[in-house]
Motif scaffolding. Structure first.
Motif, mmCIF file in Angstrom:
data_model
loop_
_atom_site.group_PDB
_atom_site.id
_atom_site.type_symbol
_atom_site.label_atom_id
_atom_site.label_comp_id
_atom_site.label_asym_id
_atom_site.label_seq_id
_atom_site.Cartn_x
_atom_site.Cartn_y
_atom_site.Cartn_z
ATOM 1 N N VAL A 144 -7.026 4.053 -5.533
ATOM 2 C CA VAL A 144 -8.098 4.480 -5.059
ATOM 3 C C VAL A 144 -8.228 5.690 -5.096
ATOM 4 C CG1 VAL A 144 -9.706 4.391 -3.051
ATOM 5 C CG2 VAL A 144 -8.273 2.262 -3.537
ATOM 6 N N TRP A 145 -8.860 6.656 -5.723
ATOM 7 C CA TRP A 145 -8.698 8.200 -5.787
ATOM 8 C C TRP A 145 -9.036 8.788 -4.614
ATOM 9 C CZ3 TRP A 145 -5.720 8.430 -9.471
ATOM 10 C CH2 TRP A 145 -6.029 7.770 -10.739
ATOM 11 N N LYS A 146 -8.671 9.949 -4.418
ATOM 12 C CA LYS A 146 -8.910 10.494 -2.964
ATOM 13 C C LYS A 146 -10.131 10.722 -2.588
ATOM 14 C CE LYS A 146 -7.765 15.036 -0.926
ATOM 15 N NZ LYS A 146 -7.355 16.437 -1.060
ATOM 16 N N ARG A 159 0.267 5.219 0.214
ATOM 17 C CA ARG A 159 -0.353 6.473 0.247
ATOM 18 C C ARG A 159 0.248 7.580 -0.426
ATOM 19 N NH1 ARG A 159 -4.815 4.920 3.650
ATOM 20 N NH2 ARG A 159 -4.455 2.973 4.516
ATOM 21 N N VAL A 178 0.893 -1.113 -0.011
ATOM 22 C CA VAL A 178 0.084 0.068 -0.057
ATOM 23 C C VAL A 178 0.949 1.212 0.001
ATOM 24 C CG1 VAL A 178 -1.537 1.368 1.268
ATOM 25 C CG2 VAL A 178 -1.838 -1.152 1.174
ATOM 26 N N LEU A 185 -14.498 4.109 1.864
ATOM 27 C CA LEU A 185 -14.062 2.648 1.874
ATOM 28 C C LEU A 185 -14.713 2.136 3.327
ATOM 29 C CD1 LEU A 185 -10.367 2.520 0.558
ATOM 30 C CD2 LEU A 185 -12.729 2.346 -0.619
ATOM 31 N N HIS A 203 -4.442 9.934 -3.126
ATOM 32 C CA HIS A 203 -4.715 8.904 -3.463
ATOM 33 C C HIS A 203 -4.047 7.532 -2.852
ATOM 34 C CE1 HIS A 203 -6.250 11.648 -6.258
ATOM 35 N NE2 HIS A 203 -5.021 12.070 -6.917
ATOM 36 N N ILE A 204 -4.573 6.498 -3.113
ATOM 37 C CA ILE A 204 -3.915 5.433 -2.714
ATOM 38 C C ILE A 204 -3.568 4.398 -3.668
ATOM 39 C CG2 ILE A 204 -4.186 3.155 -0.906
ATOM 40 C CD1 ILE A 204 -6.419 5.156 0.449
ATOM 41 N N TYR A 205 -2.347 3.837 -3.713
ATOM 42 C CA TYR A 205 -1.817 2.984 -4.808
ATOM 43 C C TYR A 205 -1.639 1.581 -3.996
ATOM 44 C CZ TYR A 205 -1.547 7.089 -7.549
ATOM 45 O OH TYR A 205 -1.904 8.149 -8.410
ATOM 46 N N GLN A 231 -9.887 0.481 5.779
ATOM 47 C CA GLN A 231 -8.783 0.881 5.370
ATOM 48 C C GLN A 231 -7.866 -0.144 4.636
ATOM 49 O OE1 GLN A 231 -8.262 4.093 4.654
ATOM 50 N NE2 GLN A 231 -10.417 4.439 5.215
ATOM 51 N N SER A 265 -11.489 7.315 -1.489
ATOM 52 C CA SER A 265 -10.728 6.735 -0.311
ATOM 53 C C SER A 265 -11.488 6.996 1.027
ATOM 54 C CB SER A 265 -9.551 7.335 -0.117
ATOM 55 O OG SER A 265 -9.245 8.607 0.075
ATOM 56 N N ARG A 266 -12.441 8.255 1.253
ATOM 57 C CA ARG A 266 -13.105 8.260 2.532
ATOM 58 C C ARG A 266 -14.135 7.325 2.750
ATOM 59 N NH1 ARG A 266 -12.677 13.637 0.058
ATOM 60 N NH2 ARG A 266 -10.739 14.748 0.689
#
Length: 489
Positions: A77-79, A56, A54, A85, A61-63, A88, A82-83
């Motif tokens: 996961v675009w910004k 961040r 992961v 989800l 954004h999360i890759y 986490q 991500s909120r």
């Protein structure tokens, strides 16, 4: 002829080149064509896999990477998503994600744009919970010494739960029959994605109240929910909620699920109750028991006081048996002894006076006039002998003492700092106080130098050595005129 085909016309004398029915594509054209194909074919997919890494990004954004035992796929996961989800992403967590397949033309790789994420099963949720428990335990949030005591007689009880479930009815009924007090209910959802945030806000809201405010501040707060599966209770395993419970200044009682259910806030709360009804029992005493206890203590106090009075009465009766029947008999013997002593007092004083008078008469006979005359005569002879030895030497001793006194007077005058000798000076400050130490002289201080023939003002420099005083140049003597030369005048 195709619109994409073109003809290269050479010189007029050369034959025309044949047209190409398969023109080459650029790399970008191929990459974007594949991107459109993937998005059209796999616009909505659900994948199950394990998160291997992961990243961040600072942008929010999360890759991440999803893998199974044979393959792997990159995910993003675009910004904005991500909120929302459900959980986490963390390495090693098995999840089910929903999104669309697309490609990244810059690297000619495909990836999944994740829109939602949920745990693949109870095992994955419990593994995530254990990792979070270990993290919070290492920070000291589970330490027994940081837990607050539950008040024994609360005046206000706060309850955080759903206002429509059976839990709130059980709690209110149990409190009403045990300890009728003021109950404040903070309604919130206790299941789903919004539950953790609402419960944390309720805890912070109760904690922000003041005892003298329009709404009284609770003495203890109960966080309650009925039983359910691991997924149903997962909101109470939220890290932000656990930290809100640990930071609360009001004692918190957690009552989430049944006795066998365990959530993260059970470890950070000040007290865990097996059920919501049990939380009401932990938070409040039993009024009937208190009344019975007070009545029993009052009965025991009355009995102890009666026994104490009876013991004192018995002791008084026992002592009274040794006393005479009439109180006057107690003073009869002392009065008789006092009268007997008073009758002997006058004769005893007279005998003492007579005895001291006889002793004085015996002693006074030895101090007659003859004895005193002999003592005076001996003292006179001794005084005459001493005077005979001292009178001839007295003038010489007085002369010697006068000479020594004169020498001391001259020495004292020469050493008197009030009158400095030539070559010496006395240093005074602006108030006329004498300065006798270099530590009292600071640079720039104005002082007065008192010499034998007068005084002058001065200022203290920074301690550097003064320049040497130039010596006066001796006057030259006129040379003698050469011999043989006469005077012109």
């Amino acid at each position: 002829m195709s619109d994409d085909s073109y003809v290269f016309e050479g010189p007029a004398d050369e034959p025309a080149a044949p047209r190409d029915n398969n023109p080459p594509l650029s790399i970008s054209e191929l990459s974007f064509a594949l991107k459109r194909t993937l998005e059209a074919r796999f616009g909505h997919v659900r994948l199950r896999g394990e998160i291997s890494k992961v990243n961040r990004h600072a942008s929010g954004h999360i890759y991440l990477t999803l893998k199974d035992d044979k393959s792997a796929i990159d995910g993003v996961v675009w910004k904005g998503a991500s909120r929302g989800l459900g959980i986490q992403p963390e390495p090693g967590l098995e999840v089910i994600v929903t999104g669309k397949i697309t490609s990244y033309p810059a690297r000619s790789s495909y990836q999944i744009v994740i829109e939602s994420m949920e745990a693949a099963g109870a095992g994955a949720l419990l593994a995530q919970l254990e990792r979070l428990k270990t993290k919070l335990k290492d920070e000291g949030l589970f330490a027994p010494e940081r837990k607050q005591p539950i008040p024994g007689f609360p005046a206000v009880v706060g309850v955080i739960t759903s206002p429509t479930g059976a839990v709130i009815r059980d709690i209110l009924h149990r409190i009403a029959e045990r300890w009728p007090c003021h109950v404040i209910v903070w309604p919130c959802v206790v299941q789903g994605d919004a539950a953790a945030a609402q419960v944390a806000n309720a805890i912070r809201g109760f904690d922000a109240m003041t005892p003298d405010g329009p709404i009284p501040r609770p003495d203890v707060v109960i966080v309650a929910r009925g039983g359910g599966s691991v997924e149903d209770l997962w909101a109470f395993n939220d890290e932000a909620l656990a930290r809100a419970v640990a930071a609360a200044r009001i004692p918190i009682i957690s009552a989430v699920g049944h006795e066998t259910d365990t959530t993260l806030i059970d470890f950070v709360s000040d007290r865990r109750a097996p059920t919501p009804t049990g939380a009401a029992e932990v938070a409040t005493p039993v009024l009937a028991d208190l009344r019975y206890t007070l009545a029993d203590l009052d009965r025991r106090l009355t009995g102890a006081g009666g026994r104490l009075i009876e013991e004192r009465r018995i002791r008084l009766r026992a002592v009274a048996r040794g006393l005479p029947a009439r109180p006057e008999d107690l003073l009869a013997l002392p009065r008789q002894r006092l009268d007997h002593a008073a009758s002997r007092l006058g004769s005893g004083l007279q005998r003492g006076i007579d005895r001291q008078t006889a002793r004085f008469a015996g002693v006074s006979g030895r101090f007659g006039r003859v004895l005193l005359d002999r003592v005076i005569e001996r003292r006179t002879d001794r005084l005459s002998a001493v005077g005979t030895r001292l009178i001839p030497t007295l003038p010489r001793r007085l002369d010697q003492a006068g000479v020594a006194l004169s020498a001391l007077t001259r020495a004292l005058a020469s050493l008197d700092p009030g009158k400095p000798k030539p070559g010496f000076a006395r240093v005074e400050d602006g108030d006329g106080q004498w300065l006798t130490s270099a530590t009292a002289l600071s640079p720039g201080l104005g002082v007065r130098l008192v010499l034998a023939d007068g005084s002058r003002g001065a200022h203290i420099d920074d301690g550097a050595e003064p320049p040497p005083r130039p010596r006066p140049t001796p006057a030259r003597r006129p040379k003698d005129p050469p011999p043989g030369q006469g005077d012109l005048f």
